[in-house]
Design a protein around this motif. Structure first.
Motif, PDB file in Angstrom:
ATOM      1  N   ARG A 172      -3.177   8.063  12.452  1.00 45.88           N
ATOM      2  CA  ARG A 172      -1.970   7.663  11.719  1.00 45.88           C
ATOM      3  C   ARG A 172      -0.798   7.363  12.648  1.00 45.88           C
ATOM      4  O   ARG A 172      -0.040   6.427  12.402  1.00 45.88           O
ATOM      5  CB  ARG A 172      -1.573   8.725  10.703  1.00 45.88           C
ATOM      6  CG  ARG A 172      -2.480   8.741   9.487  1.00 45.88           C
ATOM      7  CD  ARG A 172      -2.049   9.761   8.455  1.00 45.88           C
ATOM      8  NE  ARG A 172      -0.958   9.341   7.601  1.00 45.88           N
ATOM      9  CZ  ARG A 172      -1.062   8.487   6.587  1.00 45.88           C
ATOM     10  NH1 ARG A 172      -2.225   7.936   6.315  1.00 45.88           N
ATOM     11  NH2 ARG A 172      -0.027   8.198   5.848  1.00 45.88           N
ATOM     12  N   HIS A 184       0.838  -1.199   0.000  1.00 44.05           N
ATOM     13  CA  HIS A 184       0.000   0.000   0.000  1.00 44.05           C
ATOM     14  C   HIS A 184       0.878   1.257   0.000  1.00 44.05           C
ATOM     15  O   HIS A 184       0.614   2.204  -0.738  1.00 44.05           O
ATOM     16  CB  HIS A 184      -0.940  -0.020   1.210  1.00 44.05           C
ATOM     17  CG  HIS A 184      -1.948   1.060   1.199  1.00 44.05           C
ATOM     18  ND1 HIS A 184      -3.045   1.033   0.375  1.00 44.05           N
ATOM     19  CD2 HIS A 184      -2.023   2.209   1.896  1.00 44.05           C
ATOM     20  CE1 HIS A 184      -3.765   2.115   0.571  1.00 44.05           C
ATOM     21  NE2 HIS A 184      -3.163   2.850   1.492  1.00 44.05           N
ATOM     22  N   TYR A 239      -1.347   4.001  14.048  1.00 40.71           N
ATOM     23  CA  TYR A 239      -1.177   3.044  12.951  1.00 40.71           C
ATOM     24  C   TYR A 239       0.306   2.713  12.762  1.00 40.71           C
ATOM     25  O   TYR A 239       0.686   1.552  12.699  1.00 40.71           O
ATOM     26  CB  TYR A 239      -1.776   3.616  11.657  1.00 40.71           C
ATOM     27  CG  TYR A 239      -1.478   2.790  10.433  1.00 40.71           C
ATOM     28  CD1 TYR A 239      -2.268   1.688  10.112  1.00 40.71           C
ATOM     29  CD2 TYR A 239      -0.394   3.084   9.603  1.00 40.71           C
ATOM     30  CE1 TYR A 239      -1.995   0.917   8.994  1.00 40.71           C
ATOM     31  CE2 TYR A 239      -0.119   2.322   8.483  1.00 40.71           C
ATOM     32  CZ  TYR A 239      -0.913   1.237   8.183  1.00 40.71           C
ATOM     33  OH  TYR A 239      -0.634   0.466   7.087  1.00 40.71           O
ATOM     34  N   ILE A 292      -7.619   0.118   8.021  1.00 41.13           N
ATOM     35  CA  ILE A 292      -7.858   1.300   7.185  1.00 41.13           C
ATOM     36  C   ILE A 292      -8.419   2.439   8.027  1.00 41.13           C
ATOM     37  O   ILE A 292      -8.016   3.603   7.885  1.00 41.13           O
ATOM     38  CB  ILE A 292      -8.785   0.947   6.005  1.00 41.13           C
ATOM     39  CG1 ILE A 292      -8.030   0.063   5.005  1.00 41.13           C
ATOM     40  CG2 ILE A 292      -9.326   2.204   5.331  1.00 41.13           C
ATOM     41  CD1 ILE A 292      -8.895  -0.543   3.920  1.00 41.13           C
ATOM     42  N   GLU A 293      -9.337   2.122   8.936  1.00 37.90           N
ATOM     43  CA  GLU A 293      -9.892   3.147   9.826  1.00 37.90           C
ATOM     44  C   GLU A 293      -8.800   3.736  10.713  1.00 37.90           C
ATOM     45  O   GLU A 293      -8.696   4.953  10.878  1.00 37.90           O
ATOM     46  CB  GLU A 293     -11.006   2.548  10.685  1.00 37.90           C
ATOM     47  CG  GLU A 293     -11.661   3.552  11.590  1.00 37.90           C
ATOM     48  CD  GLU A 293     -12.787   2.953  12.402  1.00 37.90           C
ATOM     49  OE1 GLU A 293     -13.030   3.459  13.507  1.00 37.90           O
ATOM     50  OE2 GLU A 293     -13.422   1.982  11.940  1.00 37.90           O
ATOM     51  N   ARG A 347      -5.596   3.807  10.124  1.00 39.78           N
ATOM     52  CA  ARG A 347      -4.671   4.569   9.273  1.00 39.78           C
ATOM     53  C   ARG A 347      -5.268   5.914   8.870  1.00 39.78           C
ATOM     54  O   ARG A 347      -4.562   6.919   8.764  1.00 39.78           O
ATOM     55  CB  ARG A 347      -4.339   3.760   8.017  1.00 39.78           C
ATOM     56  CG  ARG A 347      -3.237   4.352   7.180  1.00 39.78           C
ATOM     57  CD  ARG A 347      -2.880   3.364   6.060  1.00 39.78           C
ATOM     58  NE  ARG A 347      -1.650   3.725   5.437  1.00 39.78           N
ATOM     59  CZ  ARG A 347      -1.540   4.594   4.435  1.00 39.78           C
ATOM     60  NH1 ARG A 347      -2.604   5.182   3.967  1.00 39.78           N
ATOM     61  NH2 ARG A 347      -0.365   4.865   3.916  1.00 39.78           N
ATOM     62  N   SER A 348      -6.565   5.964   8.667  1.00 39.50           N
ATOM     63  CA  SER A 348      -7.228   7.198   8.239  1.00 39.50           C
ATOM     64  C   SER A 348      -7.362   8.221   9.353  1.00 39.50           C
ATOM     65  O   SER A 348      -7.229   9.422   9.118  1.00 39.50           O
ATOM     66  CB  SER A 348      -8.626   6.887   7.693  1.00 39.50           C
ATOM     67  OG  SER A 348      -8.529   6.066   6.555  1.00 39.50           O
ATOM     68  N   PHE A 349      -7.638   7.753  10.569  1.00 38.62           N
ATOM     69  CA  PHE A 349      -7.971   8.676  11.653  1.00 38.62           C
ATOM     70  C   PHE A 349      -6.915   8.772  12.751  1.00 38.62           C
ATOM     71  O   PHE A 349      -6.908   9.749  13.499  1.00 38.62           O
ATOM     72  CB  PHE A 349      -9.323   8.295  12.269  1.00 38.62           C
ATOM     73  CG  PHE A 349     -10.453   8.373  11.296  1.00 38.62           C
ATOM     74  CD1 PHE A 349     -10.936   9.609  10.866  1.00 38.62           C
ATOM     75  CD2 PHE A 349     -11.021   7.228  10.777  1.00 38.62           C
ATOM     76  CE1 PHE A 349     -11.968   9.688   9.947  1.00 38.62           C
ATOM     77  CE2 PHE A 349     -12.061   7.299   9.861  1.00 38.62           C
ATOM     78  CZ  PHE A 349     -12.540   8.531   9.446  1.00 38.62           C
TER      79      PHE A 349
END
Length: 134
Positions: A110, A75, A113, A103-104, A106-108
């Motif tokens: 980081r 990714h 993550y 993904i959640e 990583r999005s909110f």
């Protein structure tokens, strides 16, 4: 001090907490998790986040943790074919709930993550240890 060993939690946070409660796990004990904390059920990432800051819990990397590392690599490098290949194999092994959580995260969140990814990179595939002199 007691030493415990479990494996294949596969996102079942209720069973994980029940086991810890049943053995009366404390900061003086050690727990070795022989991989496969995540996938199949939806709380694998939550369990990983819970254990990564506990110095008395040692995760030995399983193939399901390796899926996370591989997905992150493809990714990050924008390798669409690699990402699709990993996702296909991962989903065949129950990875969809974990990927959704990842993904959640990583999005909110980081920073968390990347702490998780660094933690997984630091895990080993195997260790040698001595228990009770054996």
């Amino acid at each position: 001090m007691s030493v415990y060993c479990i494996s294949d939690i596969h996102g079942n946070i209720t069973a994980f907490h029940d086991i810890l409660k049943k053995i009366n796990f404390s900061n003086n004990d050690k727990l070795y998790i022989l991989g496969d904390v995540c996938d199949r059920m939806e709380y694998g990432i939550d369990i990983l986040l819970e254990i990564m800051d506990k110095p008395n819990i040692h995760l030995i990397r399983g193939n399901h943790e390796q899926f996370i590392i591989d997905w992150d690599f493809y990714h990050e490098t924008a390798d669409v074919n690699g990402t699709k290949y990993i996702e296909h194999n991962w989903f065949m092994n129950g990875g969809e709930p974990t990927l959704n959580s990842l993904i959640e995260l990583r999005s909110f969140y980081r920073d968390i993550y990347y702490q998780l990814i660094n933690y997984l990179h630091a895990t080993e595939y195997s260790i040698n240890t001595t228990v009770n002199g054996t």
